[in-house]
Design an enzyme around this catalytic site. Structure first.
Site, PDB file in Angstrom:
ATOM      1  N   TYR A 176       0.831  -1.207   0.000  1.00 23.40           N
ATOM      2  CA  TYR A 176       0.000   0.000   0.000  1.00 23.40           C
ATOM      3  C   TYR A 176       0.869   1.262   0.000  1.00 23.40           C
ATOM      4  O   TYR A 176       0.620   2.210  -0.759  1.00 23.40           O
ATOM      5  CB  TYR A 176      -0.911  -0.034   1.219  1.00 23.40           C
ATOM      6  CG  TYR A 176      -1.818   1.150   1.386  1.00 23.40           C
ATOM      7  CD1 TYR A 176      -2.985   1.279   0.631  1.00 23.40           C
ATOM      8  CD2 TYR A 176      -1.534   2.135   2.333  1.00 23.40           C
ATOM      9  CE1 TYR A 176      -3.829   2.360   0.814  1.00 23.40           C
ATOM     10  CE2 TYR A 176      -2.372   3.216   2.517  1.00 23.40           C
ATOM     11  CZ  TYR A 176      -3.526   3.329   1.758  1.00 23.40           C
ATOM     12  OH  TYR A 176      -4.363   4.401   1.934  1.00 23.40           O
ATOM     13  N   LYS A 180       1.063   4.113  -2.891  1.00 22.41           N
ATOM     14  CA  LYS A 180       0.715   5.502  -2.601  1.00 22.41           C
ATOM     15  C   LYS A 180       1.904   6.442  -2.828  1.00 22.41           C
ATOM     16  O   LYS A 180       1.727   7.594  -3.248  1.00 22.41           O
ATOM     17  CB  LYS A 180       0.198   5.624  -1.170  1.00 22.41           C
ATOM     18  CG  LYS A 180      -1.168   4.978  -0.944  1.00 22.41           C
ATOM     19  CD  LYS A 180      -2.220   5.498  -1.910  1.00 22.41           C
ATOM     20  CE  LYS A 180      -3.624   5.091  -1.519  1.00 22.41           C
ATOM     21  NZ  LYS A 180      -4.636   5.552  -2.502  1.00 22.41           N
TER      22      LYS A 180
END
Length: 292
Positions: A176, A180
């Site tokens: 993640y 990002k």
């Protein structure tokens, strides 16, 4: 008059949480909204539940707004093209894209498998790239059309979604955080390349209690970090109020707004030996090198 009157906005991952809050507010401000959501669980697996996109569309229509549901996946070029096609078919054009779709498959780095990595990168980072590219191609195809926002990039805005995890890192979220962080770099590059086409590209880094985050310890007992706090920031970046601002990362944590910026330290120069440092000299001068 609403801030988005006459605009067509695509919002991915808009069936729940932050995306839903975006969709409701954008519709309230006059936008015709494409509510995109595949309807899966937060890890991206299939769900037999009633389509959350359809539910949000019903909410918008009940309030007098205009919306259409779209269930294509952001993680393929066909899906991204399909999402833009939904907008054009229903409303004739596109003006705003909010890349919000995301999934979580958390695991500590050493235990994370390749499938968990690929799934999260595909939705967050690849999905942002594919949807943005499909959107930009449609905006450019609208060049020369008559009416409000008819020219290339006139009123066209992209709002990406990065994360504090991507900026700072977070335990158990290597996939993640990498996705990002990639969105941060993608936002910066898109803002540079697309500015000449009058397409403004910015990003949000929200902290909010949602289906994705509600079981994290930091959100236990917290009711002041809601999607409703985040949506007005997306509205600002999607509207003409943002002007020519592009390449910004706006963070939202409840009542607090702030910005993330990449900085470089002043550093230290070496004059002798042709400016070539030895490893020992780097160790000896480390504090001066990293000092702001």
């Amino acid at each position: 008059m609403g801030l988005l009157d006459g605009k067509v906005a695509i919002i991915t991952g808009a069936g729940n949480g932050i995306g839903r809050a975006h969709a409701l507010l954008f519709a309230e401000e006059g936008a015709s909204v494409v509510v995109n959501d595949v309807g899966g669980a937060r890890d991206g697996t299939a769900s037999n539940a009633v389509s959350p996109a359809d539910a949000v569309v019903r909410e918008i229509e009940a309030a007098g707004g205009k919306a259409v549901a779209c269930n294509h996946s952001v993680a393929s070029s066909e899906g991204a093209a399909g999402i833009v096609a939904c907008a054009v078919s229903a409303f004739g054009r596109v003006d705003v894209l909010v890349n919000n779709a995301g999934i979580l498959r958390d695991k500590s780095f050493a235990k994370m498998d390749e499938a968990m990595w690929d799934a999260v990168i595909a939705v967050h980072l690849k999905g942002t790239f594919l949807c943005s590219q499909a959107f930009v191609k449609q905006v450019m195809a609208q060049k020369g059309q008559k009416g409000e926002g008819g020219g290339v990039g006139q009123g066209a805005r992209i709002v990406n979604t990065t994360s504090v995890s991507g900026m700072m890192g977070n335990f158990g979220q290597a996939n993640y955080a990498a996705a990002k962080a990639g969105i941060y770099g993608l936002t910066r590059t898109m803002s540079i390349e697309l500015q000449k086409h009058r397409i403004m590209v910015n990003a949000l880094a929200p902290i909010a209690k949602t289906r994705m985050t509600e079981d994290l310890p930091m959100f236990h007992g917290v009711e002041t970090l809601t999607p409703s706090h985040v949506a007005p920031a997306a509205l600002f970046l999607a509207s003409d109020l943002a002007g020519d601002r592009t390449g910004y990362i706006l963070a939202v944590a409840g009542a607090r707004l702030y910005a993330f910026k990449m900085i470089e330290t002043t550093g230290k120069f070496k004059d002798e030996s042709g400016g070539i440092w030895t490893a020992q000299e780097i160790a000896d001068h480390w504090d001066a090198i990293i000092k702001g």
